[in-house]
Structure formats: C-alpha cells, structure tokens
Design a protein around this motif. Structure first.
Motif, PDB file in Angstrom:
ATOM      1  N   LYS A 331      36.598  45.300  45.444  1.00 45.61           N
ATOM      2  CA  LYS A 331      35.663  45.817  44.481  1.00 45.61           C
ATOM      3  C   LYS A 331      35.806  46.550  43.174  1.00 45.61           C
ATOM      4  O   LYS A 331      35.126  47.234  42.611  1.00 45.61           O
ATOM      5  CB  LYS A 331      34.656  46.550  45.469  1.00 45.61           C
ATOM      6  CG  LYS A 331      34.124  45.957  46.523  1.00 45.61           C
ATOM      7  CD  LYS A 331      33.301  46.839  47.390  1.00 45.61           C
ATOM      8  CE  LYS A 331      32.459  45.871  48.675  1.00 45.61           C
ATOM      9  NZ  LYS A 331      31.944  46.759  49.429  1.00 45.61           N
ATOM     10  N   ARG A 332      37.259  46.901  43.210  1.00 45.04           N
ATOM     11  CA  ARG A 332      37.803  47.985  41.999  1.00 45.04           C
ATOM     12  C   ARG A 332      37.355  47.118  40.668  1.00 45.04           C
ATOM     13  O   ARG A 332      36.740  47.968  39.750  1.00 45.04           O
ATOM     14  CB  ARG A 332      39.400  47.721  42.204  1.00 45.04           C
ATOM     15  CG  ARG A 332      39.699  48.724  41.115  1.00 45.04           C
ATOM     16  CD  ARG A 332      41.072  49.211  41.103  1.00 45.04           C
ATOM     17  NE  ARG A 332      42.295  48.268  41.010  1.00 45.04           N
ATOM     18  CZ  ARG A 332      42.931  48.258  39.809  1.00 45.04           C
ATOM     19  NH1 ARG A 332      42.838  48.996  38.935  1.00 45.04           N
ATOM     20  NH2 ARG A 332      43.768  47.218  39.640  1.00 45.04           N
ATOM     21  N   LYS A 333      37.315  46.051  40.245  1.00 41.29           N
ATOM     22  CA  LYS A 333      37.043  45.391  39.034  1.00 41.29           C
ATOM     23  C   LYS A 333      35.728  45.636  38.711  1.00 41.29           C
ATOM     24  O   LYS A 333      35.214  46.178  37.668  1.00 41.29           O
ATOM     25  CB  LYS A 333      37.322  43.963  38.786  1.00 41.29           C
ATOM     26  CG  LYS A 333      37.054  43.589  37.571  1.00 41.29           C
ATOM     27  CD  LYS A 333      37.508  42.136  37.335  1.00 41.29           C
ATOM     28  CE  LYS A 333      37.201  41.512  35.728  1.00 41.29           C
ATOM     29  NZ  LYS A 333      35.964  41.780  35.435  1.00 41.29           N
ATOM     30  N   ALA A 334      34.668  45.551  39.719  1.00 38.07           N
ATOM     31  CA  ALA A 334      33.138  45.764  39.520  1.00 38.07           C
ATOM     32  C   ALA A 334      32.998  47.070  39.532  1.00 38.07           C
ATOM     33  O   ALA A 334      32.157  47.501  38.638  1.00 38.07           O
ATOM     34  CB  ALA A 334      32.339  45.112  40.918  1.00 38.07           C
ATOM     35  N   TRP A 335      33.778  48.067  40.088  1.00 37.60           N
ATOM     36  CA  TRP A 335      33.387  49.378  39.906  1.00 37.60           C
ATOM     37  C   TRP A 335      33.916  50.106  38.695  1.00 37.60           C
ATOM     38  O   TRP A 335      33.271  50.822  38.143  1.00 37.60           O
ATOM     39  CB  TRP A 335      34.073  50.103  41.368  1.00 37.60           C
ATOM     40  CG  TRP A 335      33.257  49.766  42.550  1.00 37.60           C
ATOM     41  CD1 TRP A 335      32.246  49.356  42.574  1.00 37.60           C
ATOM     42  CD2 TRP A 335      33.783  50.144  43.895  1.00 37.60           C
ATOM     43  NE1 TRP A 335      31.829  49.367  43.947  1.00 37.60           N
ATOM     44  CE2 TRP A 335      32.985  49.552  44.870  1.00 37.60           C
ATOM     45  CE3 TRP A 335      35.273  50.851  44.379  1.00 37.60           C
ATOM     46  CZ2 TRP A 335      32.921  49.779  46.242  1.00 37.60           C
ATOM     47  CZ3 TRP A 335      35.299  50.878  45.767  1.00 37.60           C
ATOM     48  CH2 TRP A 335      34.134  50.324  46.532  1.00 37.60           C
ATOM     49  N   VAL A 336      35.158  49.377  38.347  1.00 38.22           N
ATOM     50  CA  VAL A 336      35.627  49.786  36.891  1.00 38.22           C
ATOM     51  C   VAL A 336      34.821  49.459  35.976  1.00 38.22           C
ATOM     52  O   VAL A 336      34.372  50.316  34.963  1.00 38.22           O
ATOM     53  CB  VAL A 336      37.156  49.342  36.760  1.00 38.22           C
ATOM     54  CG1 VAL A 336      37.637  49.501  35.310  1.00 38.22           C
ATOM     55  CG2 VAL A 336      37.892  50.189  37.673  1.00 38.22           C
ATOM     56  N   ASP A 337      34.386  48.299  35.969  1.00 36.25           N
ATOM     57  CA  ASP A 337      33.389  47.646  35.043  1.00 36.25           C
ATOM     58  C   ASP A 337      32.105  48.709  34.920  1.00 36.25           C
ATOM     59  O   ASP A 337      31.517  48.848  33.814  1.00 36.25           O
ATOM     60  CB  ASP A 337      32.876  46.323  35.236  1.00 36.25           C
ATOM     61  CG  ASP A 337      34.114  45.332  34.867  1.00 36.25           C
ATOM     62  OD1 ASP A 337      35.329  45.726  34.230  1.00 36.25           O
ATOM     63  OD2 ASP A 337      34.157  44.269  35.394  1.00 36.25           O
TER      64      ASP A 337
END
Length: 345
Positions: A331-337
C-alpha cells in the motif's frame, strides 16, 4: 679504481637500488591489493563525524584487518531507491539503514541474501526474527518541541492535526526518508481512510518538507520552527551533549509509531566473508555500545555498559503502532500518492 671500473660499479649500485625500489613498491602494492574491503551503503547521519560510522569503522577494521568503505545517501528510503537503481551492478556488500517498513519491498528486489547468523542477542519491541534483515537499533517517531518557543504542546496527533492555531512544524518526505514514511504510517494508523483529510489540515502547519532527517533537524535547531518530526530518543542528545532540557518529545495519547532499523548483506556481499562477519560484529558491544550516544537510538543487541540516565527520562509511548511490512509494501505507493496529492496543492 680506474674511471671505467668506478663507472661500472656506480651503474651496478644504481641498478641495484632501482631494483630494490621496484621490489619494495611491488610488495607495497601487493599488500594493498591483499587488504580485504567491505563496502557499506548507509545514510548520511550514520557516517557524519558525530555519527556512529567513524567509531564503528575503527572498531571493525581493528577486528577484521580490512578496509571499510561507507557510501552514504540522504536517508533510508533513498538507500533502497539507490540499490534498486544500481541493481546487480551495485558495489554494496552491506545495506545498513533500512527499517522494517521497507524490508518486504527490499526482499522483493532479489538483491539480498540470508544473513546466516545467530541473532539471539537481538531484542526489539514486537519483532520476530528475519532470515535476511538484522535489527541494530530502534526508537519511536515523535515530535520534538523547543520549549523556549512558548508553544503549548499538543497532547495527541489529532490535536496537532486539528487544532486551529498557527503552529509550524518541520517534516520529511516519505519518498526519500524513513521518518517521513514513519509519519505517513503514523497518520494512517490513527486516521485510516480519513488520512487524506488529516493531511489537508496538517499541511497548513508544515513549514517545509525536507528530503531527509538531517536537513529538518538542522532547521529546527537553528530556530526555523518550534517543532520537528524526529525520535523519542532525540532529547537525550541535547541533555548529554548540550546540557539543556529545552527540547522535549511530546507524548501522544494514540501511541507512537515504532522504527526498527536493520542491516543485511547483498548477494554480492554474500560472496565476501567480511559481510557476514560484520553482521555478527554488529550485534555485539563493539557496535552496540556506540549506538545510544551517536545514533541516539536504543541499542538492539548486546552492550557492555548501561544507558546514560538521560534515556530513562524519555517518554514511554502508551501504545506501539506498527504496520506489517507486507502491508506497507502493498500500500505504500497508494498512500504516498495520497499524501503527494494533498501536499502538492
């Protein structure tokens, strides 16, 4: 002795000296080439003059008779980004400075090898053993307040986010910094699906977002803002080194997000016996004794002396917050986005 005989003798003597010089030079070059080398990628504050790097390098070189070379980048997330970029062409034998939020992603690169060491000396909060990554220190993310600023400290993350005031804070970028990522996960732990709305409110209090911890903390100690995202252990530095108690970590009622820093050998490093030797050394007093008063974190391994009393006075979080590394990876990419969409407005 005739002139011709003298000339011949002189030439022979000069030739012998030159030959000896070449021999000594060749021997020196061979000795230099025989010195084994260990290349460690880490973050800048580790290798700084005041960080643990210089002492760790000296202690391990004395044990191994080798040459340790540190290569540093701004922060832990940048460390993983660099390794990905270099891929199998990386010169790194050891990567030191990732945290458990990144271990699942790091394993997925296929660039690491099992450590093959006995980690029974390692003890950190709520952590199970890992066959690749070895913890070396830990602490909790916390906001540090300069009490001389006169600001009233918030008693919870929600109070910090939602208070109607002009308080300014310094934070780090989650794309390049492990503290920045830690705050992202801290907010997500507390707010869940409402994290974007929380960032909308918090954005108004953010003076600046720095690439790494060092830049943010430097601005803080220079008086640019009354609060900075750092660690619960940071005040110990100011008590011990600056003889001041004007900096304090603020205890938040929801609890604090835990950071466990780790090291591992790359597949290239697995071919270098020094890599495994370093990971074993890292768990003992030669490394661990250095950590508290240079890296300003709690040691994760075996020490030969007690912590300075300043560490006993630090805040003790009411609750430990920590996502599973696999969930962070997924989920890191979605949360960073989500964070970037708000912060870039």
């Amino acid at each position: 002795m005739t002139d011709d005989a003298y000339s011949r003798h002189s030439r022979l003597f000069t030739t012998a000296l030159l030959a000896a010089g070449v021999s000594f030079a060749a021997a020196g070059l061979a000795a230099a080439q025989d010195t084994q080398k260990l290349t460690i990628y880490t973050y800048e504050s580790f290798t700084a003059d005041w960080g643990p790097g210089p002492q760790v390098e000296k202690a391990f070189e004395a044990e191994c008779g080798c040459d340790v070379e540190f290569v540093s980048v701004s922060d832990g997330v940048a460390l993983l980004n660099r390794l990905r970029l270099e891929s199998e062409g990386s010169k790194a034998d050891i990567i030191l400075g990732l945290d458990t939020n990144l271990t699942h992603e790091a394993k997925a690169t296929g660039l690491f090898a099992p450590h093959g060491t006995d980690v029974s000396r390692i003890e950190v909060p709520g952590s199970s053993s890992d066959d690749v990554f070895v913890p070396y220190d830990y602490s909790y993310f916390a906001f540090i307040l300069n009490k001389d600023s006169g600001e009233t400290p918030p008693q919870s993350l929600k109070e910090l986010v939602e208070a109607e005031n002009d308080l300014k804070i310094l934070i780090q970028d989650p794309r390049t910094s492990t503290p920045g990522l830690g705050l992202l996960l801290w907010v997500k732990s507390v707010y869940g699906e409402d994290a974007a709305q929380a960032w909308e409110k918090l954005r108004e209090k953010v003076l600046t977002v720095t690439p790494g911890w060092s830049e943010a903390y430097g601005l803080f100690t220079n008086g640019e803002a009354p609060m900075v995202l750092s660690y619960s252990t940071s005040p110990a530095y100011h008590v011990i080194e600056d003889d001041t108690q004007r900096y304090e970590a603020i205890a938040f009622s929801e609890g604090h997000y835990l950071q466990i820093e780790v090291a591992a050998q790359t597949k290239k490093g697995a071919q270098n016996p020094l890599a495994k030797q370093f990971l074993e050394f890292m768990q003992g007093p030669g490394f661990q004794d250095v950590i508290p008063e240079t890296n300003w974190m709690f040691p994760a391994g075996e020490t030969s002396k007690p912590l300075h009393p300043a560490f006993d006075a630090l805040i003790k979080p009411s609750k430990t917050l920590l996502f599973d590394p696999q969930e962070v990876a997924e989920k890191r990419k979605a949360w960073v986005d989500e964070w970037l969409a708000v912060m870039s407005k």
